[in-house]
Each structure stands twice: as structure tokens, then as C-alpha cells.
Write an enzyme that holds these catalytic residues in place. Structure first.
Site, short mmCIF file in Angstrom:
data_model
loop_
_atom_site.label_atom_id
_atom_site.label_comp_id
_atom_site.label_asym_id
_atom_site.label_seq_id
_atom_site.Cartn_x
_atom_site.Cartn_y
_atom_site.Cartn_z
N ARG A 174 -24.39 5.74 2.08
CA ARG A 174 -24.63 4.31 2.33
C ARG A 174 -25.21 4.11 3.73
O ARG A 174 -26.11 3.29 3.94
CB ARG A 174 -23.31 3.53 2.20
CG ARG A 174 -22.75 3.46 0.79
CD ARG A 174 -21.54 2.53 0.74
NE ARG A 174 -21.00 2.45 -0.61
CZ ARG A 174 -19.80 2.85 -0.99
NH1 ARG A 174 -18.99 3.39 -0.09
NH2 ARG A 174 -19.38 2.73 -2.22
N ASP A 189 -19.88 7.36 1.93
CA ASP A 189 -20.05 6.46 3.08
C ASP A 189 -21.30 6.86 3.87
O ASP A 189 -22.08 6.00 4.30
CB ASP A 189 -18.84 6.53 4.01
CG ASP A 189 -17.53 6.28 3.31
OD1 ASP A 189 -16.88 5.28 3.61
OD2 ASP A 189 -17.17 7.10 2.44
N HIS A 211 -11.73 7.98 5.26
CA HIS A 211 -12.50 7.23 4.29
C HIS A 211 -11.85 5.86 4.18
O HIS A 211 -10.99 5.61 3.34
CB HIS A 211 -12.49 7.94 2.93
CG HIS A 211 -13.12 7.13 1.83
ND1 HIS A 211 -14.42 6.70 1.88
CD2 HIS A 211 -12.62 6.67 0.65
CE1 HIS A 211 -14.69 6.00 0.77
NE2 HIS A 211 -13.61 5.98 0.02
N ARG A 249 0.83 -1.20 0.00
CA ARG A 249 0.00 0.00 0.00
C ARG A 249 0.87 1.26 0.00
O ARG A 249 0.54 2.25 -0.63
CB ARG A 249 -0.91 -0.02 1.24
CG ARG A 249 -1.88 1.15 1.33
CD ARG A 249 -2.89 0.90 2.43
NE ARG A 249 -3.87 1.99 2.50
CZ ARG A 249 -3.96 2.83 3.51
NH1 ARG A 249 -3.13 2.73 4.53
NH2 ARG A 249 -4.88 3.77 3.52
#
Length: 350
Positions: free
Chosen positions: A186, A183, A210, A123
Site C-alpha cells: 500500500r 502495508d 502490523h 481486544r
């Protein structure tokens, strides 16, 4: 390769026939110089960028829409595909180029471009490649549109919004990340689904990163103006904390599920970013949970980082941060989320 939907050079030798087609109105005054068209540039013509562009067009949010991408053939194909829908859309000039000069005098620059993760890549290495990419994207945007608002959608959005802020030299109110706006949508949908009400009647926020360390603000959720947790307590209706946590986990996993099923997310983020564009450019002064410079808010003082907080958005960008009451547990989780982002920034050396 720039081409617009308003080309009128149909006569011999490219003669502009628009003047011949229409009879001028006598004694007409010139257009006002105090008013100009709204221009939005979308950087990155992938699935997310094109979903945003399509939603901006259908919602009539711009007079001019610009697409920028590093792949000229795909870029031209996407531009033509949108232009060919002109008869079904509000009149918008659509242009595209690999050259950032096409973005000049944009009111809003939306950055969706990002490096794809290579199999087995860490990452951190992916982040470093995205930082290198932003070093090529942000400076020319600033050069050609020094008064623009930067809206970052590329992931990891919080860290890359911070990178864009540093590279741009802009005041922090004009650099915003899409953050947890989606988010929170949702979240509102899942709560509405549980209660069988319209999601627009649900007030609920996800804040912080996030990502996996995001924080659900259960204490401030209301439906139709009724605070949910207070209502349940007053009515002596028992609920399990595990149920609340499962809803939050479903929010976090929502994007992963969509990606596993169809390969990518696009439509929901398209609508989410279009809602931010509307609030910004039409000075709606609506409150959105977006990634902002968080230092000094809600006890976050450990360093400079961007994370999502409920912010009022208008023509000047971020107009203010909403003072939502948080429980001690929510405040602690928000600070933990901030530390998670800071640790990543430290690894990057930025």
C-alpha cells in the site's frame, strides 16, 4: 469429505480407467524419488483464506492445495467451486477436510483462521480466544508436517505468530507472519501514485507492528534507484513532514477503509501471501517485510517478540534480516512498536 480434481474412478464399481485409457510407454523409468510435488495447506476457508487459495491456484504455486476449516458444508462448497474451474487453471489437486491429517507433508501451512470479535468484546478477550484456537490448530499441523513452514496471516498477526512459534517448537526461521508485507505494498502504491510511476519501481518498507504503531522507513525510500529524500534535499526541493505522515496514516487506514466499504479485505492480502509463498517455495531469496523473531536486531533486546523487518525469504524460510540503515527517529519508533507488542503479550501471560 476429501475429494481431488484428479479422480479417475469412472468405470463399473469404481474401476480406475486411467490405465485403460492410456497405452503405457515401453521401458519407461519410474518417477524420480528425489522430486515431489509442492503441497500448500490453507487453514481457514473464510474470505481471506479463499482469496489466498484462489491466488495460489491462478499463479500455479502448488501441485496440491488443501483447505481445512471447522465448517464442513462451507468447506466442501468452496472446494467444489475451485475444482469446477479445473479447465481454466493449471492442474492442481484440490482437497479439503475438517481433519488435519489431510495436511500431511505440506511444504507450507498458511493459517488464516481466527475468532470473530463479539460486539462489546475487549481486544484482550478476543486475543485470548484466538490463542485458544491456535492451541487446536498448530499442534496437529506440526504433527502431520514436521518439516513445514508456518505462515501466519490471522490477526493480530505479530502476537499470533509468536504464539504459533511457541506452540510449534519450530526454529524461528520456519515460523513467519505476513506482517507488513501488504502495508508496504500500500505504501509503495501511494508513493507511486504521488510520483506517477510504476509501484514496482518503488523501494519502500513499513516495519514494526502490523497495526497503528508501524514505522514508515522514509530515509531508505528509493524510486528507480534514486533515494527520494536525498534527491529532494540535493535539489533544494522543500517538502513538509506532515505530507509524509499523512501518507503513512493512509497506509494504516487503508484496511479499515476497505472493511468499511465492502465488509472485509481479501484480494490484496491474497496477492500478498501468494508473493510470500512464491519466494519461500521457489527459493526466490527476495526481501519482504514480514513478522520475524526480532530480538537482537535493530537494538530490540527487551524480550522475545515477532514484528516486521525486511527479511530474505527462501526454501529454508527466513534466511536473514536485511541491514537497512535507520535514522535515530526510525530506530526509536521501531523500539516503541516492539514495546507495544510486548505489552500485549504480557497481558496474555505468554
Amino acid at each position: 469429505m476429501e475429494k481431488s480434481s484428479s479422480a479417475s474412478s469412472l468405470g463399473p464399481g469404481g474401476l480406475n480407467i486411467s490405465q485403460a485409457f492410456f497405452k503405457p510407454v515401453s521401458d519407461a523409468s519410474p518417477p524420480s524419488t528425489s522430486k515431489r510435488n509442492t503441497k500448500i495447506s490453507v487453514i481457514g476457508a473464510g474470505n481471506v483464506g479463499m482469496a489466498i487459495a484462489q491466488t495460489i491456484l491462478t499463479q500455479d504455486l502448488a501441485d496440491e492445495l488443501v483447505l481445512v476449516d471447522a465448517k464442513p458444508d462451507k468447506l466442501r462448497g468452496e472446494m467444489l467451486d475451485l475444482q469446477h474451474a479445473a479447465a481454466f487453471l493449471p492442474r492442481t489437486k484440490i482437497s479439503a477436510s475438517t481433519d488435519y491429517s489431510v495436511t500431511a507433508e505440506s511444504d507450507l501451512c498458511i493459517v488464516t483462521a481466527g475468532a470473530r470479535q463479539i460486539a462489546g468484546e475487549s481486544r484482550l478477550n478476543l486475543l485470548q480466544r484466538n490463542v485458544a484456537l491456535f492451541q487446536k490448530i498448530v499442534p496437529p499441523l506440526v504433527q502431520y508436517s514436521p518439516e513445514t513452514i508456518l505462515l501466519i496471516v490471522s490477526n493480530p498477526v505479530d502476537v499470533l505468530t509468536y504464539v504459533a512459534w511457541k506452540l510449534s517448537g519450530f526454529p524461528s526461521n520456519r515460523v513467519i507472519g505476513s506482517g507488513t508485507n501488504l502495508d508496504s505494498s500500500r505504501f509503495r502504491f501511494l508513493i507511486a501514485d504521488h510520483l506517477d510511476v510504476n509501484a514496482q519501481d518503488v523501494q519502500a518498507y513499513i516495519v514494526g507492528e502490523h497495526g497503528d504503531s508501524s514505522v514508515a522507513l522514509w530515509s531508505s525510500i528509493s524510486v528507480g534507484g534514486v533515494p527520494i529524500l536525498s534527491f529532494l534535499q540535493n535539489q533544494q526541493i522543500t517538502y513538509e513532514k506532515e505530507t509524509l505522515e499523512s501518507i503513512h496514516k493512509e497506509v494504516i487506514g487503508g484496511a479499515y477503509e476497505v472493511i468499511n466499504l465492502k465488509g472485509y479485505t481479501s484480494w490484496a492480502i491474497g496477492y500478498s501471501v501468494a508473493s510470500l509463498a512464491r519466494s519461500l517455495l521457489r527459493d526466490q531469496r527476495r526481501i519482504h517485510p514480514v513478522s520475524v523473531l526480532a530480538k537482537g536486531f535493530y537494538g530490540i533486546n527487551g524480550g522475545e517478540m515477532f514484528l516486521s523487518l525486511p527479511a530474505q525469504l527462501g526454501r529454508g524460510g527466513v534466511l536473514g534480516i536485511t541491514n537497512v540503515h535507520l535514522t535515530d527517529e526510525e530506530s526509536g519508533r521501531l523500539r516503541d512498536s516492539a514495546n507495544t507488542i510486548l505489552q500485549v503479550q504480557t497481558q496474555l501471560g505468554i
